[in-house]
Design a protein around this motif. Structure first.
Motif, PDB file in Angstrom:
ATOM      1  N   ILE A  74       7.382  -7.865   4.412  1.00 25.98           N
ATOM      2  CA  ILE A  74       6.331  -7.117   5.068  1.00 25.98           C
ATOM      3  C   ILE A  74       5.889  -7.746   6.419  1.00 25.98           C
ATOM      4  CG2 ILE A  74       3.806  -6.269   4.976  1.00 25.98           C
ATOM      5  CD1 ILE A  74       4.349  -5.612   1.970  1.00 25.98           C
ATOM      6  N   PRO A 102       1.943   6.122   1.875  1.00 26.74           N
ATOM      7  CA  PRO A 102       2.050   5.698   0.408  1.00 26.74           C
ATOM      8  C   PRO A 102       1.370   6.740  -0.499  1.00 26.74           C
ATOM      9  CG  PRO A 102       0.870   3.913   2.021  1.00 26.74           C
ATOM     10  CD  PRO A 102       1.114   5.452   2.856  1.00 26.74           C
ATOM     11  N   LEU A 151       8.706 -10.009  -1.045  1.00 26.05           N
ATOM     12  CA  LEU A 151       7.872  -8.482  -0.448  1.00 26.05           C
ATOM     13  C   LEU A 151       7.023  -9.188   0.784  1.00 26.05           C
ATOM     14  CD1 LEU A 151       7.572  -6.294  -3.508  1.00 26.05           C
ATOM     15  CD2 LEU A 151       9.416  -6.224  -1.672  1.00 26.05           C
ATOM     16  N   SER A 152       6.285  -9.973   0.424  1.00 23.95           N
ATOM     17  CA  SER A 152       5.345 -10.258   1.551  1.00 23.95           C
ATOM     18  C   SER A 152       6.078 -10.801   2.617  1.00 23.95           C
ATOM     19  CB  SER A 152       4.420 -11.453   0.996  1.00 23.95           C
ATOM     20  OG  SER A 152       3.499 -10.886  -0.097  1.00 23.95           O
ATOM     21  N   HIS A 167      11.923   5.148   2.201  1.00 21.69           N
ATOM     22  CA  HIS A 167      11.022   4.109   2.806  1.00 21.69           C
ATOM     23  C   HIS A 167      10.499   4.798   4.216  1.00 21.69           C
ATOM     24  CE1 HIS A 167      14.110   2.196   0.500  1.00 21.69           C
ATOM     25  NE2 HIS A 167      13.115   1.667  -0.161  1.00 21.69           N
ATOM     26  N   ARG A 217       7.129  -0.475  -4.293  1.00 16.58           N
ATOM     27  CA  ARG A 217       5.529  -0.904  -4.748  1.00 16.58           C
ATOM     28  C   ARG A 217       4.802  -0.661  -3.641  1.00 16.58           C
ATOM     29  NH1 ARG A 217       8.274  -5.263  -7.420  1.00 16.58           N
ATOM     30  NH2 ARG A 217       7.109  -6.947  -6.318  1.00 16.58           N
ATOM     31  N   TYR A 218       5.151  -1.132  -2.515  1.00 15.33           N
ATOM     32  CA  TYR A 218       4.360  -0.926  -0.992  1.00 15.33           C
ATOM     33  C   TYR A 218       3.922   0.295  -1.239  1.00 15.33           C
ATOM     34  CZ  TYR A 218       3.119  -1.123   3.702  1.00 15.33           C
ATOM     35  OH  TYR A 218       2.508  -1.089   4.943  1.00 15.33           O
ATOM     36  N   PHE A 238      10.731  -2.647  -2.925  1.00 12.62           N
ATOM     37  CA  PHE A 238       9.848  -2.203  -1.844  1.00 12.62           C
ATOM     38  C   PHE A 238       8.947  -0.978  -2.044  1.00 12.62           C
ATOM     39  CE2 PHE A 238       8.603  -1.016   2.461  1.00 12.62           C
ATOM     40  CZ  PHE A 238       7.834  -2.308   3.082  1.00 12.62           C
ATOM     41  N   ASP A 287       5.825   1.964  -8.486  1.00 11.48           N
ATOM     42  CA  ASP A 287       6.551   0.621  -8.943  1.00 11.48           C
ATOM     43  C   ASP A 287       7.696   1.174  -9.625  1.00 11.48           C
ATOM     44  OD1 ASP A 287       7.327  -1.565 -10.192  1.00 11.48           O
ATOM     45  OD2 ASP A 287       5.336  -2.139 -10.891  1.00 11.48           O
ATOM     46  N   ASP A 342       6.630 -10.830  -5.597  1.00 16.69           N
ATOM     47  CA  ASP A 342       5.795 -10.569  -4.450  1.00 16.69           C
ATOM     48  C   ASP A 342       5.932 -11.337  -3.178  1.00 16.69           C
ATOM     49  OD1 ASP A 342       4.512  -8.643  -6.158  1.00 16.69           O
ATOM     50  OD2 ASP A 342       2.786  -9.681  -6.988  1.00 16.69           O
ATOM     51  N   SER A 353       5.675  -0.995  10.931  1.00 19.77           N
ATOM     52  CA  SER A 353       4.496  -0.459   9.997  1.00 19.77           C
ATOM     53  C   SER A 353       4.188   0.940  10.552  1.00 19.77           C
ATOM     54  CB  SER A 353       3.067  -1.440  10.461  1.00 19.77           C
ATOM     55  OG  SER A 353       3.427  -2.722  10.104  1.00 19.77           O
TER      56      SER A 353
END
Length: 307
Positions: A285, A300, A281-282, A211, A260-261, A258, A265, A278, A294
């Motif tokens: 974030i 990504p 995860l929100s 990550h 998925r960010y 995470f 997936d 979700d 960030s």
């Protein structure tokens, strides 16, 4: 084998079965984020919840991503020595190295027992390096690594070092010195990355390198310029990343979710780890943005490219 090495997740579909189709993109994602290697079928990869057949399938597909830009280490440790030997032999021509943690139910009681176990596995893939995976917080095998190195060097021709996952920097430093440049000592506690640099680490294996590779590269750059205060502030952001996911329901499941960010997936985690929805995860974030993370997250993956 130097640099940061990602402990990879085992990708699943929504039914909880392996989803190996995503591994090609996963490998490209790691290379694009300047990750040196992939440590497959380890703790991050839920190896204890996988069958030997699944572990073989994963490494077979990962072997197609092996390149000069991404070396592969296959963890083959098992409570059943026969299974561990079989896993090592199976991947001998597919990977750059094997690794094994010790049996963790009936545990080796002496260094001789541990070296015997490792020797049988290493002999099954004699043409590639073998690493011992030291993680006593989970295995409860706390035998002295300095003594192990001495015996392993004498008895295991392809012994190449240790994946050292214990919060004991003093001992790790002694192991680095004992290796005398001929062995790789991978440090395995991401939150202590900067501290491990001080004691001689040159290789690291961990889950957050999936990550936060850009952050760790920046930490290393700041250290090279002797800007330790700036480097420690960045290390604090990595610690924040782990703490947030742990508080929301568990770091292991959170870290996998995470992904998925980044457009990857990885699917659900197997029991007992918790898969994040979700909403969770929100929340994560938002916390990362507040912390200023960030700009240090990995690039990504979208479709067939990393942007």
């Amino acid at each position: 084998m130097k640099g940061i090495i990602a402990a990879t997740y085992a990708p699943m579909d929504q039914n909880g079965l392996l989803n190996t189709d995503i591994i090609e993109g996963y490998g490209s994602f790691l290379v694009a984020n300047k990750v040196s290697g992939a440590f497959v079928n380890g703790s991050t990869g839920d190896f204890t919840a996988l069958s030997s057949i699944e572990r073989k399938e994963l490494i077979e597909v990962w072997s197609q991503q092996r390149s000069e830009g991404l070396f592969l280490i296959n963890h083959v440790g098992h409570n059943n020595l026969k299974e561990a030997v079989e896993l090592a032999a199976h991947s001998a021509d597919m990977v750059d190295a094997t690794a094994a943690l010790p049996p963790f139910y009936f545990r080796p009681k002496t260094l001789d027992d541990l070296v015997f176990y490792c020797k049988q596995i290493a002999q099954a893939a004699p043409g590639i390096p073998f690493y011992y995976y030291h993680i006593p917080i989970l295995t409860k095998v706390s035998l002295p690594m300095l003594g192990f190195i001495e015996k392993a060097k004498e008895q295991i021709p392809n012994f190449a070092g240790i994946k050292y996952t214990e919060d004991n920097l003093s001992d790790f430093k002694q192991c680095v010195h004992k290796g005398d440049g001929s062995l790789d000592m991978f440090f395995g506690i991401d939150e202590k990355y900067i501290d491990s640099i001080r004691v001689g680490a040159q290789g690291w294996v961990g889950s957050t390198y999936n990550h936060l590779a850009p952050l760790y590269h920046e930490v290393a750059r700041q250290v090279d310029q002797d800007r330790w205060d700036a480097a420690r502030k960045l290390q604090g952001k990595a610690i924040h990343f782990v703490q947030v996911l742990e508080a929301l329901g568990g770091y292991h499941g959170g870290g996998k979710s995470f992904m998925r960010y980044f457009g990857l997936d990885m699917g659900p985690s197997r029991f007992p780890h918790k898969t994040f929805n979700d909403s969770l995860l929100s929340q994560a974030i938002r916390s990362f943005e507040k912390e200023g993370l960030s700009g240090y997250l990995a690039k990504p993956f979208h479709g067939d490219s990393v942007v």
